[in-house]
Design a protein around this motif. Structure first.
Motif, mmCIF file in Angstrom:
data_model
loop_
_atom_site.group_PDB
_atom_site.id
_atom_site.type_symbol
_atom_site.label_atom_id
_atom_site.label_comp_id
_atom_site.label_asym_id
_atom_site.label_seq_id
_atom_site.Cartn_x
_atom_site.Cartn_y
_atom_site.Cartn_z
ATOM 1 N N UNK A 1 0.669 -1.124 0.149
ATOM 2 C CA UNK A 1 -0.200 0.208 0.185
ATOM 3 C C UNK A 1 1.247 1.095 -0.096
ATOM 4 N N UNK A 2 2.053 1.544 1.273
ATOM 5 C CA UNK A 2 2.314 2.371 0.785
ATOM 6 C C UNK A 2 3.566 2.861 -0.817
ATOM 7 N N UNK A 3 4.063 0.903 -1.048
ATOM 8 C CA UNK A 3 4.450 1.921 -2.851
ATOM 9 C C UNK A 3 3.032 2.535 -3.438
ATOM 10 N N UNK A 4 2.050 1.889 -3.706
ATOM 11 C CA UNK A 4 0.893 2.370 -4.483
ATOM 12 C C UNK A 4 0.854 4.211 -4.143
ATOM 13 N N UNK A 5 0.694 3.946 -3.211
ATOM 14 C CA UNK A 5 0.837 5.703 -2.707
ATOM 15 C C UNK A 5 1.905 6.569 -3.427
ATOM 16 N N UNK A 6 3.180 6.228 -3.501
ATOM 17 C CA UNK A 6 3.862 6.905 -3.170
ATOM 18 C C UNK A 6 4.252 7.165 -4.887
ATOM 19 N N UNK A 7 3.929 5.761 -5.474
ATOM 20 C CA UNK A 7 4.570 5.511 -6.841
ATOM 21 C C UNK A 7 3.568 6.062 -7.675
ATOM 22 N N UNK A 8 2.484 6.143 -6.966
ATOM 23 C CA UNK A 8 0.741 6.978 -8.208
ATOM 24 C C UNK A 8 0.358 7.870 -7.479
ATOM 25 N N UNK A 9 0.087 8.977 -8.531
ATOM 26 C CA UNK A 9 -0.813 10.135 -7.703
ATOM 27 C C UNK A 9 -2.554 9.241 -7.575
ATOM 28 N N UNK A 10 -3.055 10.489 -6.499
ATOM 29 C CA UNK A 10 -4.207 9.631 -6.161
ATOM 30 C C UNK A 10 -5.104 10.758 -7.330
ATOM 31 N N UNK A 11 -5.987 10.087 -7.709
ATOM 32 C CA UNK A 11 -7.701 10.428 -8.091
ATOM 33 C C UNK A 11 -7.757 11.506 -8.254
ATOM 34 N N UNK A 12 -7.383 12.037 -7.191
ATOM 35 C CA UNK A 12 -8.344 13.555 -6.857
ATOM 36 C C UNK A 12 -7.021 14.712 -6.100
ATOM 37 N N UNK A 13 -5.900 14.208 -6.105
ATOM 38 C CA UNK A 13 -4.773 14.652 -5.702
ATOM 39 C C UNK A 13 -4.781 15.369 -4.099
ATOM 40 N N UNK A 14 -5.147 13.609 -3.594
ATOM 41 C CA UNK A 14 -4.800 14.000 -2.080
ATOM 42 C C UNK A 14 -3.362 13.007 -1.663
ATOM 43 N N UNK A 15 -2.977 14.081 -0.636
ATOM 44 C CA UNK A 15 -1.526 13.198 -0.014
ATOM 45 C C UNK A 15 -2.134 11.995 1.356
ATOM 46 N N UNK A 16 -1.745 11.369 0.269
ATOM 47 C CA UNK A 16 -1.683 9.253 1.169
ATOM 48 C C UNK A 16 -0.126 9.390 1.877
ATOM 49 N N UNK A 17 0.369 9.392 3.035
ATOM 50 C CA UNK A 17 1.530 8.900 3.888
ATOM 51 C C UNK A 17 0.916 7.648 4.751
ATOM 52 N N UNK A 18 1.152 6.265 3.991
ATOM 53 C CA UNK A 18 1.406 4.783 4.928
ATOM 54 C C UNK A 18 2.081 4.937 5.770
#
Length: 545
Positions: free
Chosen positions: A412-429
Motif C-alpha cells: 500500500x505504501x508503494x501504491x500511494x508513493x509511486x502513483x498520484x491519487x485521482x483527487x490530488x490527495x496526499x496519502x502517507x502509509x
C-alpha cells in the motif's frame, strides 16, 4: 504578532511563517542532536505546520492534540488519581477527534458505588483477609460480608481485554469485587482502574496451588450441575448448603459443555449467589449472553440505554495504557498521525503460516477506495477506482496499518508513493511494527500490541479483519462502526461477496453463543431484539441498537 492574527491572515503571512520556521529549525536542529532528541522531529513539525497554515485553517489539531476535552469522559472516570502514575487516564481524550458516546447517569452512579465496594472489600482489607481464610478452610461462607469474582487471564491480548470487561460487567451486576489474574502482563499493560485499591489478584492466592482450572476441575460449575452435586430444585437462594464447596469455577472456554452454559440461565444465577468465591475462565466477550438473563435485564436497560455502547463505556473506564505504553502511542501519534486531516486505521489479521495474499490486499484496497476511506490512484495501465464517496475537502490522509506481516503495508505504501491519487490527495502509509509471529508472554510484544490497538482506536475510520478480537477492542474504544473484511467463505452473511461490509454495531462479537432457552436447549439470536448474529461469525452474537 499574536497567533490569532497570523491565522486569520494566513495566506498573506504564510511565506513569513515558512521563513521563521526554517530559521528556527536551523537553530534548534544542532541542539536536538546534542541533547539526544529525534533529528526527524523538526522536519515533521515544519511540514505539518506549514501545510496547516498554507490551507488557512484555524484548527491547530494537526500540530498538537486538542486541549478542549472532557478528560473524565462524561463522568465515566473519577478525579483523584495521581496523574503522574498514569498519564493516559486524563490525557487520552486530547487525542480523540471522536468524543464518543456519553454514559448514562445511572452507569456513572453505579461505577461510583462499585468503587466503594472495591475499596471496602479489596486486597489489604479485613474483609478480604476473612474471605481468604474462609476459602482456605474448604467450606463456603453462609453469609459472607463480601463476595468475589476472579478473572483468569490467558490467550491473546484482545481476548484478555474482552474477558476482563465481561467479568467486570458481571461483577457490577452481582455486586462482586473483581480481581484480575495479573499474569500475561495484565499488571504491566494497564493502569489501576479503581482509586485507592487494586484490581490485581495478590500473589499467594491459595487456589493457584491447584494444578489448573479446566474441564476436570471438581468445582467446575457445569460438572457439579451435570453430576447432580448442585440442583436448582433444592436451593433456596437464601443460604448456602453445607455440602457446597468453597468456590465455583465457571468454565466458558471454547470447549464448554451445555452444562457450563447454564451459567446464562436465571435459576443457575440464583444458585451462584450462594458462592462467596467465583473463578471465571473465558477468552470471549460474553456480554450478549448476560442480556438473556431476566434477572439482569432491568439493570442493564438503565446502565446501557444505548445497547451498542457496553464495551465502549466499560473499555474506556477500565483500560488505560501504562506510562511506557502511552509513550509508544503518543510518540507515534505525533510523528505519523497528528498532521493529517483524516486518519484511517487498517487492521490486517493474518497468521504466521499464511502466505502473503494478493487477494486480501485487493479486498483492502477496493474496500477503502469504494467506500471513500481513501482515494483511488492514477495508473497508466488501469483506470482509477471511483472515489465518489471521498470527501472533496480532504487533502491529506495518514494510514496506520497493524499486522504481524509487513507485506501489506509495503504494497500500500508503494501504491500511494509511486502513483498520484485521482483527487490530488496526499496519502502517507505507515506501520508501527511487524513482529511476524505472535509472541505470547513477551513483554515488548505485548506492549507493542496494546499500543497498536490503541492507535487504531484514535483513527477517524477503521477497517478490521473479521473474527479478530484485536479489531473488536479497537473499534469499541474508538466508538466506531468499522468496515469489516469478511471471510469470503462465510456462508449466510450479508455482503460476503463484497470486499468489506459496514458492521451493524461497534460492539464485539460473542463467538460461542449461549443457550437462551435453558430447559429446551434451543439456539439463540432471536429471543432478545437487541441481540443479533454477527456477520463475521454467523453463529456468534452481538449487541445492536
Amino acid at each position: 504578532m499574536k497567533t490569532t492574527t497570523l491565522i486569520a491572515d494566513s495566506k498573506r503571512w504564510s511565506w513569513v511563517v515558512v521563513a521563521m520556521l526554517s530559521a528556527f529549525v536551523m537553530t534548534v536542529a544542532p541542539l536536538v542532536v546534542i541533547f539526544g532528541g529525534s533529528i526527524d522531529a523538526p522536519a515533521v513539525w515544519v511540514k505539518t505546520a506549514v501545510a496547516g497554515w498554507g490551507q488557512g485553517s484555524d484548527d491547530l489539531s494537526f500540530w498538537y492534540p486538542r486541549t478542549a476535552h472532557d478528560k473524565l469522559h462524561g463522568g465515566l472516570l473519577v478525579e483523584g488519581f495521581d496523574q503522574e502514575s498514569c498519564h493516559s487516564r486524563y490525557q487520552s481524550a486530547m487525542y480523540r477527534r471522536n468524543p464518543g458516546r456519553k454514559p448514562s447517569e445511572y452507569l456513572v452512579s453505579k461505577l461510583r458505588r462499585h468503587e466503594v465496594l472495591q475499596r471496602r472489600c479489596g486486597p489489604g482489607t479485613a474483609a478480604y483477609s476473612n474471605a481468604l481464610e474462609q476459602l482456605k478452610s474448604g467450606k463456603n461462607a453462609a453469609s459472607p460480608e463480601c463476595t468475589y469474582l476472579v478473572s483468569i487471564s490467558y490467550r491473546g491480548l484482545g481476548n484478555r481485554i474482552l474477558a476482563a470487561a465481561s467479568a467486570f460487567l458481571y461483577a457490577l451486576l452481582t455486586d462482586r469485587v473483581l480481581l484480575v489474574d495479573p499474569s500475561n502482563e495484565m499488571d504491566g499493560l494497564f493502569c489501576e482502574p479503581f482509586l485507592n485499591t487494586t484490581w490485581l489478584l495478590p500473589r499467594g492466592f491459595p487456589l493457584w496451588d491447584y494444578p489448573g482450572f479446566y474441564l476436570d476441575t471438581a468445582e467446575r460449575y457445569g460438572k457439579m450441575r451435570e453430576n447432580g452435586v448442585l440442583r436448582t430444585d433444592v436451593m433456596t437462594g437464601s443460604s448456602a448448603a453445607p455440602e457446597m464447596p468453597a468456590f465455583a469455577y465457571i468454565h466458558l472456554d471454547y470447549n464448554q459443555t451445555e452444562y457450563d452454559q447454564l451459567f446464562f440461565c436465571d435459576e443457575d444465577q440464583q444458585m451462584l449467589l450462594n458462592f462467596q468465591w467465583l473463578l471465571m475462565r473465558t477468552d470471549s466477550y460474553i456480554v450478549p449472553g448476560l442480556f438473556f438473563l431476566k434477572a439482569f435485564q432491568e439493570e442493564l436497560d438503565m446502565l446501557f440505554p444505548e445497547r451498542d455502547t457496553v464495551f465502549h463505556h466499560l473499555g474506556g473506564y477500565l483500560f488505560h495504557p501504562t506510562n511506557h505504553v502511552w509513550g509508544l502511542i503518543t510518540r507515534y501519534y505525533r510523528a505519523h498521525l497528528a498532521w493529517a486531516q483524516r486518519r484511517v486505521g487498517i487492521q490486517v489479521r493474518v497468521f504466521p503460516w499464511q502466505a502473503e495474499s494478493p487477494e486480501l490486499l485487493e479486498r483492502i484496497t477496493t474496500c477503502t477506495q469504494e467506500e471513500g476511506l481513501l482515494p483511488g490512484v492514477l495508473d497508466t495501465e488501469q483506470p482509477a477506482v471511483s472515489t465518489a464517496k471521498t470527501a472533496p475537502s480532504v487533502k491529506s490522509s495518514a494510514v496506520v496499518i497493524t499486522s504481524l506481516k509487513a507485506w501489506y503495508y509495503e504494497q500500500m505504501k508503494s501504491m500511494y508513493w509511486e502513483n498520484a491519487t485521482a483527487n490530488g490527495e496526499v496519502v502517507v502509509v505507515n506501520q508501527p511494527s511487524h513482529e511476524e509471529f505472535q509472541h505470547y508472554g513477551v513483554k515488548s510484544h505485548e506492549y507493542k500490541a496494546w499500543a497498536e490497538i490503541y492507535l487504531l482506536s484514535l483513527t477517524d475510520m477503521l477497517v478490521t479483519t473479521g473474527k479478530s478480537t484485536f479489531g473488536y477492542v479497537a473499534q469499541g474504544l474508538a466508538g466506531l462502526r468499522p468496515w469489516v473484511l469478511l471471510n469470503q467463505q462465510a456462508n449466510g452473511t450479508a455482503g460476503h461477496n463484497q470486499p468489506c461490509s459496514r458492521d451493524m454495531s461497534m460492539e464485539p462479537c460473542f463467538h460461542i453463543a449461549p443457550l437462551y432457552d435453558c430447559k429446551r436447549l434451543k439456539g439463540s439470536g432471536t429471543i432478545v431484539p437487541h441481540v443479533r448474529h454477527c456477520e463475521d461469525v454467523p453463529q456468534g452474537l452481538k449487541l445492536v441498537e
